[in-house]
Design a protein around this motif. Structure first.
Motif, mmCIF file in Angstrom:
data_model
loop_
_atom_site.group_PDB
_atom_site.id
_atom_site.type_symbol
_atom_site.label_atom_id
_atom_site.label_comp_id
_atom_site.label_asym_id
_atom_site.label_seq_id
_atom_site.Cartn_x
_atom_site.Cartn_y
_atom_site.Cartn_z
ATOM 1 N N ILE A 173 4.489 1.093 0.475
ATOM 2 C CA ILE A 173 4.885 1.382 1.864
ATOM 3 C C ILE A 173 6.372 1.717 1.911
ATOM 4 O O ILE A 173 6.802 2.649 2.605
ATOM 5 C CB ILE A 173 4.563 0.170 2.794
ATOM 6 C CG1 ILE A 173 3.049 0.051 2.978
ATOM 7 C CG2 ILE A 173 5.260 0.293 4.146
ATOM 8 C CD1 ILE A 173 2.375 1.233 3.665
ATOM 9 N N HIS A 174 7.138 1.005 1.128
ATOM 10 C CA HIS A 174 8.578 1.294 1.031
ATOM 11 C C HIS A 174 8.786 2.724 0.508
ATOM 12 O O HIS A 174 9.595 3.488 1.035
ATOM 13 C CB HIS A 174 9.226 0.243 0.134
ATOM 14 C CG HIS A 174 10.457 0.683 -0.577
ATOM 15 N ND1 HIS A 174 11.636 0.912 0.090
ATOM 16 C CD2 HIS A 174 10.696 0.938 -1.883
ATOM 17 C CE1 HIS A 174 12.546 1.304 -0.795
ATOM 18 N NE2 HIS A 174 12.006 1.321 -1.986
ATOM 19 N N GLN A 175 7.987 3.110 -0.513
ATOM 20 C CA GLN A 175 8.107 4.489 -1.041
ATOM 21 C C GLN A 175 7.679 5.517 0.002
ATOM 22 O O GLN A 175 8.299 6.552 0.172
ATOM 23 C CB GLN A 175 7.217 4.656 -2.278
ATOM 24 C CG GLN A 175 7.793 4.054 -3.535
ATOM 25 C CD GLN A 175 6.879 4.295 -4.737
ATOM 26 O OE1 GLN A 175 5.651 4.273 -4.615
ATOM 27 N NE2 GLN A 175 7.473 4.520 -5.897
ATOM 28 N N LEU A 176 6.587 5.221 0.713
ATOM 29 C CA LEU A 176 6.035 6.203 1.667
ATOM 30 C C LEU A 176 6.931 6.385 2.891
ATOM 31 O O LEU A 176 7.002 7.464 3.459
ATOM 32 C CB LEU A 176 4.636 5.753 2.136
ATOM 33 C CG LEU A 176 3.510 5.872 1.109
ATOM 34 C CD1 LEU A 176 2.268 5.129 1.585
ATOM 35 C CD2 LEU A 176 3.168 7.341 0.854
ATOM 36 N N THR A 177 7.584 5.298 3.304
ATOM 37 C CA THR A 177 8.377 5.380 4.538
ATOM 38 C C THR A 177 9.860 5.603 4.262
ATOM 39 O O THR A 177 10.593 6.027 5.152
ATOM 40 C CB THR A 177 8.259 4.068 5.345
ATOM 41 O OG1 THR A 177 8.732 2.981 4.531
ATOM 42 C CG2 THR A 177 6.816 3.813 5.754
ATOM 43 N N GLU A 194 -4.885 7.923 0.225
ATOM 44 C CA GLU A 194 -3.770 7.252 0.860
ATOM 45 C C GLU A 194 -3.435 7.941 2.169
ATOM 46 O O GLU A 194 -3.484 9.170 2.237
ATOM 47 C CB GLU A 194 -2.583 7.378 -0.103
ATOM 48 C CG GLU A 194 -1.422 6.516 0.220
ATOM 49 C CD GLU A 194 -0.418 6.581 -0.931
ATOM 50 O OE1 GLU A 194 -0.337 5.618 -1.690
ATOM 51 O OE2 GLU A 194 0.266 7.609 -1.058
ATOM 52 N N GLY A 195 -3.117 7.188 3.189
ATOM 53 C CA GLY A 195 -2.680 7.838 4.420
ATOM 54 C C GLY A 195 -2.664 6.913 5.610
ATOM 55 O O GLY A 195 -3.086 5.754 5.543
ATOM 56 N N VAL A 239 -4.087 3.176 4.836
ATOM 57 C CA VAL A 239 -4.964 2.913 3.701
ATOM 58 C C VAL A 239 -4.141 3.257 2.457
ATOM 59 O O VAL A 239 -3.572 4.355 2.381
ATOM 60 C CB VAL A 239 -6.226 3.808 3.706
ATOM 61 C CG1 VAL A 239 -7.078 3.536 2.465
ATOM 62 C CG2 VAL A 239 -7.041 3.575 4.967
ATOM 63 N N VAL A 240 -4.052 2.323 1.537
ATOM 64 C CA VAL A 240 -3.340 2.585 0.275
ATOM 65 C C VAL A 240 -4.199 2.059 -0.883
ATOM 66 O O VAL A 240 -4.420 0.851 -0.980
ATOM 67 C CB VAL A 240 -1.951 1.893 0.256
ATOM 68 C CG1 VAL A 240 -1.289 2.078 -1.096
ATOM 69 C CG2 VAL A 240 -1.051 2.432 1.358
#
Ligand code: ADP
Length: 407
Positions: free
Chosen positions: A198-202, A373-374, A387-388
């Motif tokens: 989540i840290h990477q995605l955001t 993922e999304g 969803v990850v």
């Protein structure tokens, strides 16, 4: 660096050979060179599955009577002239072992030394079914790779940051002192992976983010993660507490067991089997522990299947509420593992009625997203729902590399 990740169970040995490095972690370019598993070790016919990043796949059914032979088989395939990915076992730079219970002795992964192994053995009392095969996995791998560094990665370590008010049970304190009875929590590598992802995605710093992670597989658990640290989790001293699982009951009134032991004259192992093997989705539905089967039956009008799904989702929703209170503020809810990644109906039902806390669920996105993922909330949802797909092996490989590089 090539890291062999091993997950050793009583009759199975799963593996992945992962190419990793600090740069690869940074650029998210780690690569699974080969993976597979040996199942039914010690039985009349074992199963070996192996596949490589080059597209080769092997499936065979040899007789593998013990774990040492399973390791030998894995090394044979990894170094095979045709479908192998390395030329000799010594090309493996490090081995990472999944160890279920690290008790209070381990709050991070460690390079295995005789002293560390001794401490892992001391944790056997806390996980008599899980730690012995994990230890055996190390012993046999060390036999074949004696000069390669081995690292232990614990399921419990990530949750060692829980505060005492979250990990103590209201039992006599002397039981904690005598037997270390307390909440430990499990699936730590998965919850940690999800928080990092989540840290990477955001792109938001972990320290500023509060996350509720929902790992729904055969075994299921949730965690409340504040600023990157686990502050509570649903599994307890053992993996039995918390959510409704495939065959495990999760939370029940403990007096039920006392009642049944008296009424039905249950022996210890019968009570254990009842709670661990004959309860949960399987026991309540009387149909299956597999969510696919339950959804199919519910769609066909089976009322018990419908109620079983409700039971699971209501428990998840209750924990989301509880962890929102524990965290004070929630930024993200993340669904993962077999059910969380694949079952849109479970995700939808688990998030029903959460609008009060800022969840704007997006049903269309949810339906469209399976095993990918999304985001499954709206873009303007105050609490983002995701969803990850989890990846415990990559966490083990990363930790193994770090422990080896940092000595
Ligand atoms: P484990 O805890 O053994 O690692 P997994 O995370 O692999 O378990 O989850 C296995 C469970 O995921 C299965 O028992 C099944 O209930 C569920 N599952 C897998 N695929 C689907 C699917 N397409 N739809 C719904 N549930 C699924």
């Amino acid at each position: 660096m090539k890291v062999l990740v091993l997950n050793c169970g009583s009759s199975s040995l799963k593996f992945q050979l992962i190419e990793t490095s600090p740069e690869r972690i940074e650029n998210q370019t780690e690569e699974v060179l080969a993976e597979g598993l040996v199942e039914k070790i010690g039985m009349a016919e074992s199963t070996v599955r192996y596949s490589s990043h080059k597209g080769d796949a092997v499936k065979e059914k040899p007789v593998i009577l013990e774990h040492a032979a399973a390791v030998e088989t894995i090394l044979y395939h990894l170094t095979h002239g045709k479908h192998g990915v390395i030329s000799k076992p010594e090309d493996i730079d490090a081995v990472g072992h999944r160890i279920v219970h690290g008790g209070e002795k381990f709050s991070a992964s460690v390079k295995i030394t005789p002293d560390v192994m001794e401490k892992i053995r001391e944790c056997v009392a806390l996980a008599p079914l899980h730690n012995p095969p994990n230890i055996l996995g190390y012993e046999v791998a060390h036999q074949y790779l004696p000069n390669t560094p081995h690292v232990a990665v614990f399921d419990t370590a990530f949750h060692q940051t829980m505060p005492p008010h979250a990990y103590f049970y209201a039992l006599p304190y002397s039981l904690y002192e005598r037997f270390q009875i307390r909440r430990y929590g499990f699936h730590g590598s998965s919850h940690r992976y999800l928080a990092f992802r989540i840290h990477q995605l955001t792109g938001k710093p972990m320290e500023e983010t509060n996350i509720i992670t929902v790992h729904l597989g055969n075994g299921s658990s949730m965690a409340a993660i504040k600023g990157g640290k686990s502050i509570d989790t649903s599994m307890g001293m053992t993996p039995l507490e918390g959510l409704v699982m495939g065959t495990r009951a999760g939370d029940i009134d403990p007096a039920i067991i006392l009642f049944l032991m008296e009424r039905e004259n249950l022996e210890l192992n019968q009570a254990n089997n009842l709670l661990n093997k004959h309860s949960g989705l399987q026991g309540f539905s009387g149909i299956s522990n597999d969510m696919r089967e339950l959804v199919a039956q519910a769609d066909a009008g089976n009322e018990r299947a419908k109620l079983t799904i409700e039971l699971l989702c209501y428990r998840v929703r209750k924990y989301i509420g509880a962890y929102a209170a524990a965290l004070g503020h929630v930024d993200h809810i993340v669904f993962s593992a077999g059910i969380g990644e694949n079952s849109s109906i479970v995700r939808r039902k688990s998030c029903e009625g959460l609008e009060f806390m800022g969840v704007k669920f997006d049903s269309e996105r949810n339906e469209a997203l399976n095993h990918k993922e999304g985001l499954i909330s709206t873009d303007d949802s105050a609490v983002k729902v995701w969803v990850v797909p989890t990846n415990e092996e990559i966490v083990i490989a990363r930790d193994t590399m770090r422990c080896v590089v940092e000595g």
